[in-house]
Write a protein that holds these residues in place. Structure first.
Motif, PDB file in Angstrom:
ATOM      1  N   SER A  26     -16.278  18.705  17.700  1.00  0.00           N
ATOM      2  CA  SER A  26     -16.411  19.221  16.266  1.00  0.00           C
ATOM      3  C   SER A  26     -16.037  20.928  16.456  1.00  0.00           C
ATOM      4  O   SER A  26     -15.895  21.069  15.258  1.00  0.00           O
ATOM      5  N   ALA A  27     -16.020  21.486  17.286  1.00  0.00           N
ATOM      6  CA  ALA A  27     -15.537  22.819  17.221  1.00  0.00           C
ATOM      7  C   ALA A  27     -14.068  22.899  17.162  1.00  0.00           C
ATOM      8  O   ALA A  27     -13.436  22.220  17.904  1.00  0.00           O
ATOM      9  N   ASP A  28     -13.664  23.859  16.183  1.00  0.00           N
ATOM     10  CA  ASP A  28     -12.141  24.081  16.204  1.00  0.00           C
ATOM     11  C   ASP A  28     -11.695  24.682  17.398  1.00  0.00           C
ATOM     12  O   ASP A  28     -12.283  25.572  18.048  1.00  0.00           O
ATOM     13  N   SER A  29     -10.572  24.328  17.911  1.00  0.00           N
ATOM     14  CA  SER A  29      -9.987  24.596  19.062  1.00  0.00           C
ATOM     15  C   SER A  29      -8.644  25.614  18.926  1.00  0.00           C
ATOM     16  O   SER A  29      -7.680  25.286  19.485  1.00  0.00           O
ATOM     17  N   TRP A  30      -8.878  26.476  17.991  1.00  0.00           N
ATOM     18  CA  TRP A  30      -7.929  27.442  17.672  1.00  0.00           C
ATOM     19  C   TRP A  30      -7.826  28.406  18.936  1.00  0.00           C
ATOM     20  O   TRP A  30      -8.878  28.876  19.344  1.00  0.00           O
ATOM     21  N   THR A  31      -6.642  29.144  18.812  1.00  0.00           N
ATOM     22  CA  THR A  31      -6.343  30.301  19.902  1.00  0.00           C
ATOM     23  C   THR A  31      -5.830  31.524  19.198  1.00  0.00           C
ATOM     24  O   THR A  31      -5.402  31.340  17.912  1.00  0.00           O
ATOM     25  N   ASN A  32      -6.275  32.676  19.623  1.00  0.00           N
ATOM     26  CA  ASN A  32      -5.881  33.882  19.116  1.00  0.00           C
ATOM     27  C   ASN A  32      -4.307  33.683  18.950  1.00  0.00           C
ATOM     28  O   ASN A  32      -3.781  33.622  19.993  1.00  0.00           O
ATOM     29  N   GLY A  33      -3.648  34.003  17.724  1.00  0.00           N
ATOM     30  CA  GLY A  33      -2.316  34.124  17.956  1.00  0.00           C
ATOM     31  C   GLY A  33      -1.641  33.450  16.599  1.00  0.00           C
ATOM     32  O   GLY A  33      -2.423  33.339  15.455  1.00  0.00           O
ATOM     33  N   MET A  65      -3.976  33.568  13.586  1.00  0.00           N
ATOM     34  CA  MET A  65      -5.095  32.822  13.671  1.00  0.00           C
ATOM     35  C   MET A  65      -6.189  33.338  14.597  1.00  0.00           C
ATOM     36  O   MET A  65      -5.761  34.025  15.746  1.00  0.00           O
ATOM     37  N   THR A  66      -7.563  33.429  14.550  1.00  0.00           N
ATOM     38  CA  THR A  66      -8.237  33.581  15.561  1.00  0.00           C
ATOM     39  C   THR A  66      -8.664  32.460  16.341  1.00  0.00           C
ATOM     40  O   THR A  66      -8.835  31.459  15.561  1.00  0.00           O
ATOM     41  N   ASN A  67      -9.715  32.503  17.323  1.00  0.00           N
ATOM     42  CA  ASN A  67     -10.309  31.451  18.038  1.00  0.00           C
ATOM     43  C   ASN A  67     -11.313  30.990  17.284  1.00  0.00           C
ATOM     44  O   ASN A  67     -11.811  29.639  17.565  1.00  0.00           O
ATOM     45  N   THR A  68     -11.965  31.807  16.150  1.00  0.00           N
ATOM     46  CA  THR A  68     -12.778  30.923  15.309  1.00  0.00           C
ATOM     47  C   THR A  68     -12.442  30.435  14.241  1.00  0.00           C
ATOM     48  O   THR A  68     -13.397  29.795  13.254  1.00  0.00           O
ATOM     49  N   GLY A  69     -11.082  30.230  13.962  1.00  0.00           N
ATOM     50  CA  GLY A  69     -10.638  29.443  12.790  1.00  0.00           C
ATOM     51  C   GLY A  69     -10.310  30.340  11.585  1.00  0.00           C
ATOM     52  O   GLY A  69      -9.855  30.031  10.485  1.00  0.00           O
ATOM     53  N   ALA A  70     -10.646  31.735  11.655  1.00  0.00           N
ATOM     54  CA  ALA A  70     -10.286  32.683  10.556  1.00  0.00           C
ATOM     55  C   ALA A  70      -8.718  33.026  10.800  1.00  0.00           C
ATOM     56  O   ALA A  70      -8.313  32.907  11.895  1.00  0.00           O
ATOM     57  N   PHE A  71      -8.307  33.261   9.727  1.00  0.00           N
ATOM     58  CA  PHE A  71      -6.771  33.295   9.639  1.00  0.00           C
ATOM     59  C   PHE A  71      -6.333  34.305   8.535  1.00  0.00           C
ATOM     60  O   PHE A  71      -6.987  34.305   7.673  1.00  0.00           O
ATOM     61  N   SER A  72      -5.122  34.738   8.709  1.00  0.00           N
ATOM     62  CA  SER A  72      -4.453  35.598   7.878  1.00  0.00           C
ATOM     63  C   SER A  72      -3.046  35.253   7.617  1.00  0.00           C
ATOM     64  O   SER A  72      -2.131  34.999   8.387  1.00  0.00           O
ATOM     65  N   VAL A  73      -2.698  34.766   6.259  1.00  0.00           N
ATOM     66  CA  VAL A  73      -1.374  34.452   5.810  1.00  0.00           C
ATOM     67  C   VAL A  73      -0.680  35.577   5.422  1.00  0.00           C
ATOM     68  O   VAL A  73      -1.117  36.456   4.481  1.00  0.00           O
ATOM     69  N   THR A  74       0.355  35.989   6.240  1.00  0.00           N
ATOM     70  CA  THR A  74       1.309  37.117   5.917  1.00  0.00           C
ATOM     71  C   THR A  74       2.726  36.831   5.573  1.00  0.00           C
ATOM     72  O   THR A  74       3.255  37.753   5.336  1.00  0.00           O
ATOM     73  N   SER A  93      -6.266  35.850   3.195  1.00  0.00           N
ATOM     74  CA  SER A  93      -7.472  35.810   4.062  1.00  0.00           C
ATOM     75  C   SER A  93      -7.841  34.076   3.934  1.00  0.00           C
ATOM     76  O   SER A  93      -7.708  33.444   2.984  1.00  0.00           O
ATOM     77  N   GLY A  94      -8.001  33.757   5.104  1.00  0.00           N
ATOM     78  CA  GLY A  94      -8.609  32.207   5.085  1.00  0.00           C
ATOM     79  C   GLY A  94      -9.417  31.993   6.307  1.00  0.00           C
ATOM     80  O   GLY A  94      -9.668  32.670   7.277  1.00  0.00           O
ATOM     81  N   SER A  95      -9.863  30.548   6.070  1.00  0.00           N
ATOM     82  CA  SER A  95     -10.998  30.151   7.331  1.00  0.00           C
ATOM     83  C   SER A  95     -10.903  28.605   7.261  1.00  0.00           C
ATOM     84  O   SER A  95     -10.702  27.971   6.471  1.00  0.00           O
ATOM     85  N   PHE A  96     -11.278  27.988   8.418  1.00  0.00           N
ATOM     86  CA  PHE A  96     -11.444  26.693   8.748  1.00  0.00           C
ATOM     87  C   PHE A  96     -12.730  26.762   9.060  1.00  0.00           C
ATOM     88  O   PHE A  96     -13.361  27.216  10.295  1.00  0.00           O
ATOM     89  N   THR A  97     -13.737  26.024   8.392  1.00  0.00           N
ATOM     90  CA  THR A  97     -15.421  25.971   8.612  1.00  0.00           C
ATOM     91  C   THR A  97     -15.853  24.707   8.106  1.00  0.00           C
ATOM     92  O   THR A  97     -15.839  24.418   6.998  1.00  0.00           O
ATOM     93  N   GLY A 121     -10.204  23.210   0.346  1.00  0.00           N
ATOM     94  CA  GLY A 121      -9.888  21.872   0.439  1.00  0.00           C
ATOM     95  C   GLY A 121     -10.328  21.421   2.184  1.00  0.00           C
ATOM     96  O   GLY A 121     -10.553  22.207   2.821  1.00  0.00           O
ATOM     97  N   PRO A 122     -10.535  20.047   2.252  1.00  0.00           N
ATOM     98  CA  PRO A 122     -10.994  19.515   3.297  1.00  0.00           C
ATOM     99  C   PRO A 122      -9.726  19.678   4.309  1.00  0.00           C
ATOM    100  O   PRO A 122      -8.713  19.370   3.827  1.00  0.00           O
ATOM    101  N   TYR A 123     -10.221  19.420   5.502  1.00  0.00           N
ATOM    102  CA  TYR A 123      -9.246  19.418   6.518  1.00  0.00           C
ATOM    103  C   TYR A 123      -9.665  18.344   7.680  1.00  0.00           C
ATOM    104  O   TYR A 123     -10.560  18.062   7.587  1.00  0.00           O
TER     105      TYR A 123
END
Length: 161
Positions: A26-33, A65-74, A93-97, A121-123
């Protein structure tokens, strides 16, 4: 060990393994980048009231994206809309939570109006790719003779290289 004690030990061990697996899954597996998000066909739908006024055939988002699921749309685009739609006001700014994706600071111009809002919205998916669905998200229009009661709907698939 009695049979009951063995069964209890096996059950406790199994429950712990399931809990660890569920936590990891259930933990998001994003990577920094960097990330990209591409909309599906008939991707970006803009409605005034219940009436569709623009359907864009393509839309993409990009950013970091950060490894916590926070992101920045540029960066973003919307194509094949029938009118010129220009994303502005970066970064958003955005987030997956907890099963919800949020984009704060969404801003696009079209037909002399600027539309702003926060999308939620849901993901599905716990790691890239993740599919995000924004349905009938209200945005506020500013400018001369801009429509009110405007909503945006779009489904994006977020990926990372």
């Amino acid at each position: 060990m009695s049979r009951v004690t063995k069964l209890a030990a096996i059950t406790a061990t199994s429950a712990a393994a399931v809990a660890l697996t569920a936590t990891a899954a259930s933990a998001d597996s994003w990577t920094n980048g960097p990330f990209t998000a591409k909309a599906n066909s008939n991707s970006l739908v803009v409605k005034v009231g219940g009436t569709t006024v623009a359907t864009c055939s393509g839309s993409t988002l990009s950013g970091s994206m950060t490894n916590t699921g926070a992101f920045s749309v540029t960066g973003a685009n919307a194509t094949g809309c029938g009118v010129t739609v220009t994303p502005t006001g970066f970064p958003w700014s955005g987030s997956f939570t907890s099963g919800t994706t949020k984009i704060n600071g969404f801003k696009m111009t079209a037909l002399g109006c600027t539309y702003t809002g926060n999308l939620s919205g849901p993901y599905t998916g716990t790691a890239p790719p993740a599919t995000v669905t924004f349905t009938n998200q209200p945005v506020t229009g500013s400018g001369l003779l801009c429509a009110s009661n405007v909503t945006v709907s779009v489904t994006y698939v977020f990926t990372q290289p």
